[in-house]
Design a protein around this motif. Structure first.
Motif, PDB file in Angstrom:
ATOM      1  N   UNK A 132      -6.330   6.032  13.214  1.00  0.00           N
ATOM      2  CA  UNK A 132      -5.215   6.967  13.111  1.00  0.00           C
ATOM      3  C   UNK A 132      -4.826   7.216  11.672  1.00  0.00           C
ATOM      4  N   UNK A 133      -3.673   7.821  11.515  1.00  0.00           N
ATOM      5  CA  UNK A 133      -3.144   8.154  10.198  1.00  0.00           C
ATOM      6  C   UNK A 133      -1.985   7.207   9.902  1.00  0.00           C
ATOM      7  N   UNK A 134      -2.196   6.291   8.943  1.00  0.00           N
ATOM      8  CA  UNK A 134      -1.225   5.237   8.656  1.00  0.00           C
ATOM      9  C   UNK A 134      -0.256   5.690   7.571  1.00  0.00           C
ATOM     10  N   UNK A 135       1.038   5.457   7.822  1.00  0.00           N
ATOM     11  CA  UNK A 135       2.089   5.960   6.938  1.00  0.00           C
ATOM     12  C   UNK A 135       2.856   4.863   6.215  1.00  0.00           C
ATOM     13  N   UNK A 136       2.970   3.694   6.825  1.00  0.00           N
ATOM     14  CA  UNK A 136       3.858   2.666   6.268  1.00  0.00           C
ATOM     15  C   UNK A 136       3.402   1.267   6.677  1.00  0.00           C
ATOM     16  N   UNK A 145      13.606 -10.708   1.489  1.00  0.00           N
ATOM     17  CA  UNK A 145      13.928  -9.377   1.996  1.00  0.00           C
ATOM     18  C   UNK A 145      12.687  -8.684   2.547  1.00  0.00           C
ATOM     19  N   UNK A 146      12.923  -7.683   3.387  1.00  0.00           N
ATOM     20  CA  UNK A 146      11.844  -6.877   3.951  1.00  0.00           C
ATOM     21  C   UNK A 146      11.498  -5.753   2.982  1.00  0.00           C
ATOM     22  N   UNK A 147      10.206  -5.585   2.721  1.00  0.00           N
ATOM     23  CA  UNK A 147       9.712  -4.541   1.834  1.00  0.00           C
ATOM     24  C   UNK A 147       8.992  -3.488   2.676  1.00  0.00           C
ATOM     25  N   UNK A 148       9.320  -2.223   2.478  1.00  0.00           N
ATOM     26  CA  UNK A 148       8.655  -1.134   3.179  1.00  0.00           C
ATOM     27  C   UNK A 148       7.804  -0.353   2.187  1.00  0.00           C
ATOM     28  N   UNK A 149       6.491  -0.464   2.344  1.00  0.00           N
ATOM     29  CA  UNK A 149       5.556   0.238   1.460  1.00  0.00           C
ATOM     30  C   UNK A 149       5.052   1.486   2.166  1.00  0.00           C
ATOM     31  N   UNK A 150       5.351   2.643   1.600  1.00  0.00           N
ATOM     32  CA  UNK A 150       4.892   3.899   2.176  1.00  0.00           C
ATOM     33  C   UNK A 150       3.747   4.465   1.344  1.00  0.00           C
ATOM     34  N   UNK A 151       3.045   5.425   1.923  1.00  0.00           N
ATOM     35  CA  UNK A 151       1.916   6.025   1.223  1.00  0.00           C
ATOM     36  C   UNK A 151       2.397   6.939   0.100  1.00  0.00           C
ATOM     37  N   UNK A 174       2.297  12.500   1.480  1.00  0.00           N
ATOM     38  CA  UNK A 174       2.833  12.773   2.811  1.00  0.00           C
ATOM     39  C   UNK A 174       1.738  12.866   3.862  1.00  0.00           C
ATOM     40  N   UNK A 175       0.503  13.083   3.431  1.00  0.00           N
ATOM     41  CA  UNK A 175      -0.601  13.206   4.381  1.00  0.00           C
ATOM     42  C   UNK A 175      -1.071  11.862   4.913  1.00  0.00           C
ATOM     43  N   UNK A 176      -0.533  10.746   4.381  1.00  0.00           N
ATOM     44  CA  UNK A 176      -0.869   9.423   4.905  1.00  0.00           C
ATOM     45  C   UNK A 176      -2.283   8.985   4.566  1.00  0.00           C
ATOM     46  N   UNK A 177      -2.754   7.951   5.264  1.00  0.00           N
ATOM     47  CA  UNK A 177      -4.095   7.397   5.033  1.00  0.00           C
ATOM     48  C   UNK A 177      -4.853   7.343   6.351  1.00  0.00           C
ATOM     49  N   UNK A 214       1.650   1.829  -0.544  1.00  0.00           N
ATOM     50  CA  UNK A 214       0.487   1.680   0.326  1.00  0.00           C
ATOM     51  C   UNK A 214      -0.607   2.648  -0.118  1.00  0.00           C
ATOM     52  N   UNK A 215      -1.792   2.095  -0.397  1.00  0.00           N
ATOM     53  CA  UNK A 215      -2.920   2.910  -0.858  1.00  0.00           C
ATOM     54  C   UNK A 215      -4.170   2.606  -0.049  1.00  0.00           C
ATOM     55  N   UNK A 216      -5.192   3.420  -0.276  1.00  0.00           N
ATOM     56  CA  UNK A 216      -6.519   3.178   0.293  1.00  0.00           C
ATOM     57  C   UNK A 216      -7.444   2.787  -0.826  1.00  0.00           C
ATOM     58  N   UNK A 217      -8.128   1.665  -0.648  1.00  0.00           N
ATOM     59  CA  UNK A 217      -8.994   1.166  -1.707  1.00  0.00           C
ATOM     60  C   UNK A 217     -10.347   1.867  -1.691  1.00  0.00           C
TER      61      UNK A 217
END
Length: 255
Positions: free
Chosen positions: A135-139, A178-184, A187-190, A252-255
């Protein structure tokens, strides 16, 4: 023909529901099952191009970094399922799902300490790997974790950075969980398919944003600058600023 999940995801988000370009599935149709793929989640640091480098180490905002270790646990991944994108693009609004039962999320959620910089050299550390829905991962969200093992250098620490400020040995650490939210970044996600490697990148310029290390002091004159809770050197403003920056410093990135 290869499916570009990212483009479909973007279209699904921006197209209004009223366009009706595609026909909806009838209520008695069976839902499309989710396909899975092998994937991994790793972590690293990223330094800005403006940082200086000496003897393999980098200096940012006056802090020359030797070591960077972070404790993580309780990972949660949010994505648009490939099947939903295909079947629901005409709906104009697809709900994000969570990879609750996926092997990738389960293995990544285990408590661990990750070495991201060692002897001034940037490292890539594995959080977890395994099956996960395509799928398309956002966070990706996670909690910082401080170890309770008294013999561990990370004892009562969730994030530890050591190095030098103006040639003086320096240590920063925090015990926040604390909770960390890493987004892409986009906007097109990964798109996650075919053994994708996801990467949590700790952006050093964001972590140290607005921090004036020239004001860091060695108040007790023991030869070390300590930036930590209840530090004998003070440095409380620097500690508070870095702790506040942590939440927005991971991408959040794609390697």
């Amino acid at each position: 023909m290869k499916l570009n999940i990212g483009k479909i995801a973007f279209a699904a988000i921006v197209l209004p529901a009223g366009l009706g370009l595609f026909s909806c599935e009838s209520e008695d149709e069976k839902p499309i099952s989710e396909s899975e793929t092998q994937a991994s989640l790793k972590a690293t640091t990223t330094q800005p191009t403006s940082s200086t480098s000496e003897n393999g180490r980098f200096t940012i905002s006056g802090f020359t970094v030797n070591e960077f270790t972070v404790g993580t646990q309780d990972v949660e991944m949010k994505y648009y399922a490939a099947a939903d994108l295909i079947a629901g693009i005409d709906l104009g609004g697809i709900q994000l799902k969570t990879t609750i039962n996926a092997d990738l999320q389960s293995s990544s959620s285990e408590q661990k300490s990750l070495k991201l910089i060692s002897n001034g050299e940037t490292k890539v550390s594995l959080l977890g790997e395994g099956n996960t829905p395509e799928g398309n991962y956002k966070e990706v969200s996670f909690s910082l974790y401080k170890t309770q093992s008294s013999g561990d250098p990370m004892y009562q620490k969730s994030l530890l950075i050591t190095g030098e400020i103006n040639g003086k040995s320096t240590q920063f650490w925090t015990e926040t969980e604390k909770v960390i939210e890493a987004t892409t970044e986009s906007d097109s996600g990964i798109d996650v398919e075919n053994n994708t490697e996801l990467l949590l990148s700790f952006e050093m310029d964001k972590l140290f944003a607005g921090v004036d290390f020239s004001s860091a002091t060695d108040a007790n004159n023991d030869g070390k600058i300590e930036i930590r809770p209840n530090s004998p050197d003070g440095n409380t403003e620097i500690l508070a600023k870095i702790e506040a920056n942590i939440e927005n410093s991971v991408v959040l990135k794609k390697r």
